[in-house]
Scaffold this motif. Structure first.
Motif: not given
Length: 92
Positions: A22-37, A78-83
């Motif tokens: 839903x964010x415009x930066x989806x294609x630019x930044x290599x991040x994922x943002x989620x909500x959990x309930x 990221x392709x090798x490691x994720x934080x």
């Protein structure tokens, strides 16, 4: 589940939704943002009569606990490691 005078019941569920698309930066930044309930309910009791810890009749411990958890989770793609990182609130 019952074990040596104690019984415990547990039920829960959780939902996660990824907001990255839903964010415009989806294609630019290599991040994922989620909500959990999540919701959890625990019921338990323990019979104290067999162990002579407390004098009297029908001595037992009973617990009924319900809790809600609300969390925000951010991770890299990221392709090798994720934080991963998160921030949460629990309400009982």
């Amino acid at each position: 589940m019952e074990f040596e005078g104690a019984s415990v019941g547990l039920i829960g569920f959780g939902l996660q939704h990824d907001f990255t698309k839903l964010l415009p930066a989806d294609k630019i930044l290599p991040v994922a943002i989620s909500a959990v309930i999540g919701y959890t309910k625990v019921n338990g009791d323990y019979d104290l009569e067999d162990f002579n810890l407390v004098q009297g009749n029908d001595q037992r411990i009973e617990a009924n606990i319900s809790t809600w958890a609300f969390n925000a989770v951010v991770s890299t793609k990221l392709p090798i490691i994720n934080f991963y990182g998160g921030l949460g609130l629990c309400n009982r």
